[in-house]
Design an enzyme around this catalytic site. Sequence first.
Site, PDB file in Angstrom:
ATOM      1  N   TYR A 126     -22.584   3.226  12.999  1.00  0.00           N
ATOM      2  CA  TYR A 126     -23.432   3.916  13.970  1.00  0.00           C
ATOM      3  C   TYR A 126     -24.778   3.229  14.126  1.00  0.00           C
ATOM      4  O   TYR A 126     -25.317   3.126  15.230  1.00  0.00           O
ATOM      5  CB  TYR A 126     -23.623   5.377  13.563  1.00  0.00           C
ATOM      6  CG  TYR A 126     -22.448   6.228  13.985  1.00  0.00           C
ATOM      7  CD1 TYR A 126     -22.132   6.366  15.336  1.00  0.00           C
ATOM      8  CD2 TYR A 126     -21.654   6.880  13.051  1.00  0.00           C
ATOM      9  CE1 TYR A 126     -21.045   7.125  15.741  1.00  0.00           C
ATOM     10  CE2 TYR A 126     -20.567   7.648  13.445  1.00  0.00           C
ATOM     11  CZ  TYR A 126     -20.267   7.772  14.791  1.00  0.00           C
ATOM     12  OH  TYR A 126     -19.211   8.512  15.187  1.00  0.00           O
TER      13      TYR A 126
ATOM     14  N   GLU B 282      -0.819   9.397  -8.022  1.00  0.00           N
ATOM     15  CA  GLU B 282      -0.983   9.076  -6.600  1.00  0.00           C
ATOM     16  C   GLU B 282      -1.482  10.285  -5.811  1.00  0.00           C
ATOM     17  O   GLU B 282      -2.388  10.176  -4.993  1.00  0.00           O
ATOM     18  CB  GLU B 282       0.360   8.593  -6.025  1.00  0.00           C
ATOM     19  CG  GLU B 282       0.321   8.339  -4.515  1.00  0.00           C
ATOM     20  CD  GLU B 282       1.693   8.030  -3.915  1.00  0.00           C
ATOM     21  OE1 GLU B 282       2.648   7.817  -4.691  1.00  0.00           O
ATOM     22  OE2 GLU B 282       1.799   8.016  -2.686  1.00  0.00           O
TER      23      GLU B 282
ATOM     24  N   ASP C 174       4.975   8.239  -6.204  1.00  0.00           N
ATOM     25  CA  ASP C 174       6.269   8.607  -5.628  1.00  0.00           C
ATOM     26  C   ASP C 174       7.258   7.472  -5.852  1.00  0.00           C
ATOM     27  O   ASP C 174       6.877   6.316  -6.011  1.00  0.00           O
ATOM     28  CB  ASP C 174       6.131   8.830  -4.116  1.00  0.00           C
ATOM     29  CG  ASP C 174       5.495  10.163  -3.776  1.00  0.00           C
ATOM     30  OD1 ASP C 174       5.433  11.029  -4.678  1.00  0.00           O
ATOM     31  OD2 ASP C 174       5.058  10.320  -2.610  1.00  0.00           O
TER      32      ASP C 174
END
Lengths: 662, 393
Positions: free
Chosen positions: B123, B219, B271
């Site tokens: 910005y 995770e 996973d």
Amino acid sequence: MTTEPAPHEPEPDASKPTRRASAEAMAAKQRDISVSEFFQKNRHLLGFDNPAKALLTTIKEACDNALDACEEAGILPTLLVVVDEVSDGRYRVRVEDNGPGIVKEQIPKIFAKLLYGSKFHRLRQSRGQQGIGISAAGMYGQLTTGQPVIVVSKIGKGRPAWRVAVRIDGRKNEPKVLNDKNDTAEWEKDHGTSVEIELTGLYRGGRTSVDAYLEQTVVANPHLELTYRPPKGLPVHFPRASDVLPPEAQEIKPHPHGVELGMLLKILHESGKRTVKMTLMEEFSRVTAGVADELCARAGIDPNGQAQRADAAKVEALHGVMVASNAAMPPIKRFAATLAKSDRSLRDALLEDASGFTPALAELVVRRAGMEPSVRARIVTPTQVEHLFDAVAKSQVRILPPPANCVVPVGEGLIMEGLKRRFQAEFFTSHTRPPAVYRGNPFVVEAGIAFGGSLSKEDSAEVLRFANRVPLLYQPRACAIHEAVLKVDWKSYGLQQRKGELPVGPLAIFVHLASVWVPFTSEAKEAVAHYDEVVREIRLALMECGRKLGTWVRAQQAERWESQRKSLFEKYIVELAASIHAITNVPEGKVREDFANALPNHVNIPAPAADTLVGAPVDEADATPPGPEVRPSTPPPAPADEAEAAPFEDGPSKPAKKKKGS
Amino acid sequence: MAKKKTTTTGTPSIPGLADAPPEGRALDARDRKTLQKIEMLAMEALAAVRLGKNPSLSIPVRALSNVSFDAEAGLIRLGDARQGRSFFHLKQAKLFMQTFLIAEHCKKFIEAGATTSIRDIYYAAKHSVAGTKENTFEDQSESDPIIEDLEVSIDALREELHLRAENRGSMVGPMTIRDTGDTIDLRRMGSGGWSIPSIVEPGRLDFVNTEAEFVLFIEKSAVWARLNEDRYWQTAKCMLLHGSGMAARGTRRLLRRMHEELKLPVYVVTDNDPWGFYIYSVIKQGSINLAYESMRMAVPKARFLGVMSSDIERFAIPKITAMAVTDEDSSRIDQIMRYEWFQSKRWQEELALMKKTGKKYEIEALSSKGIRYITQEYIPQKLRGRRGDAWLD
């Protein structure tokens, strides 16, 4: 009929054909159909099939005659065209010229007798060809309004201006003068002719309008001064763009290259007591004694024999030799390679891949080479190909191309003047081809292009077709000129083109076919017939213009690209200078200056001179790309590492990366 | 113009901003060095352009083509390939300008002694290019890679540029730390844990004391929350972290520091799918994009605890919990199988098996065996059996 038995009262039997008229009854009705009657019934053939077209054709025929007359007399033409709407759907057309005028006695026949004229019997370039047009216009006016043609003509200073009101007798194809034969009119001009015809018509705008026709006439006739008073709106005046009258077209004889067998037979047959040699020399152009001897020798015909008695087979051989002179073979290796891959017969392969062959000629040379025309091209051996080339060479006699003075092109310079008079474009170019021949008729093709400026970018190109300086407005799709335009690959010149369509872009295409005998598809003279030679010449002329256009367009693109590059860099220099100033405290203005100074080294365009060059029209032949040629004498960009080479990787094709200062 | 530079009659060519910081704030040696690097970059560009040359930055290529796997060190290393970024180049002019714009703002933050997020700097540097409707940056996705380019081209760390990313990931466990001056007891962090900042360099973050014996990285935050609720870290004496998916720079750097400075072993649970495997590999060997920071972030001795394919049989996880391997998964498997650091026989087998069976499992699949199965059975068993079981390394 009386021989037929009629045992019973004949009952009408629908299944049996009944005789409706006897031979005698029919014979009573059979008589000469006059040309005028024929054309009354088939007026579409002459371009009077609808009211809008009738109005245009009337003006066109009158202008054609006026221009032909002026040029033949060596007078710079000044024309006045007036169209008045007499009442709804009824117009009075008047075309006035400053021509030599017409002898009083000839006036009725010229304006009220079909097929009367001076142009049909000679081989010479003119607008009118057959002596039908103006009389047909008069006849159309007479049929639709009942009004006669009114002609005023004066042949010199101090001579009376005769006024003749004339009608055509449709049955006899004879003129009928209505007024007193000593009627005269007030006429301030020294000489000239004015024709007035009243007819049912329709005045409208668009591609086929009277306005479009006159505008295009002005393009192809830069030596014409024209004033046009339309039925609505203000009069338009086109001043002369050139004070030079086109050179006078010479009458010529047919050229041997394009003669048809039937025509040759007719010429020999009508040769009286002359020998073959003499007939050839006297009836054809470019046939000298030497050429005639050689033609005869190769055809095996006795040059000193009487032409009339020549044996038909030998005449055919002679014809073969005459047209063979125009044939050209592709390079032998390429031709042999084409044959090896071909599925066609040798005859067809020859017709397709060599130029200037007629089917008869192809058969002749194949036979001379010891082969059958129908033999499959694929099985022809290299030795046989050599025989074929020998046979072609042996059939050929070197004959000079037809004399150029028989056809009068507008000329490259004047085409550009004409285009500039009509279009507000940025680029103009033109090209005139050397004379060529179709069916023994010499012709010259010229093309011109106007590009850019106020021409519409989204529309298809405007194609202006001309035959002997006359604009062709109708039937573009039936015309060889249109076909040739489609056959050019405009994409390679930087334009858009869909397959089988006109190119799209700010483009106007001018094509002029000048010939002693323009091959029109019909008597209405609306479209040029598709002769291979004609299409080929038009294509070549367009391609030449296209190449010049392509060079210019690419130069423009390169220039635009360069200026985009430049403005891109300039834009970011401002930002970059602010950042570098914030980081280093070096004054922002100084950083900007440093970058601006380095900029020309990396952009191929001189900063100040660029603006003056943009949009400058380029002259015809030397289409030098402006802009990139000129460079300030700054040192060439120093680093030659990858960073230097990289900037150009995705730019468009550029004229040159490193040009020396001019 | 070169004359002016040498005589230094006007502004000094390399102003001594580092020596005399504005606002009277003293800059440390590290900041001064970073500022000098930025200034050198700008001066070099200016020197080149004054000679009429095309100013150019040399940026190491951050792509698979320019990384190599150092098997001995167990790290992904950045190669030597560099790409030029020139100003007088149609496609690079804007990038060149943007790089300096970012550099300018980094300099401001360093001088002000402030740290800013990469979103802030986007910005701060965004405005319309003078006289046009074009913006210096259209999107943060444009400025983020520019920041990385700047880091590598001046060889400065992100934190040296005073830039941080958003906080991502949380940690709890038996440890007390000092975070920018505040002492925090990570045993008393409630259900949310301590949010891991993107800059965890010594001085900003210091370890005070700990009883932890190992580090467990999970995770998924949901699974981590489950473990935290059970205060698993207390019973198992471990630091418990999650990365909300891929471990961010701060999380990775923190793992590395705990491993290096506190000598704690690091275990990873993800996973059972290619994405999870890759998260493990990034923690262990580093990533392609940040290969230049592998030495500071990778934990080559990190161990993969699960979920691995053999667990399905071993823990009798119901087959019904399996999910189908999608096309996207499948092409990711192919991609990973080609990475140098996935060339071990066991990984190749694991990946090939997943592709063959077309089945993948989430960590949550273990919950089908009971709410506390993961804390009471799965992780303890995996840790206990770690000697007997050959590691999927």
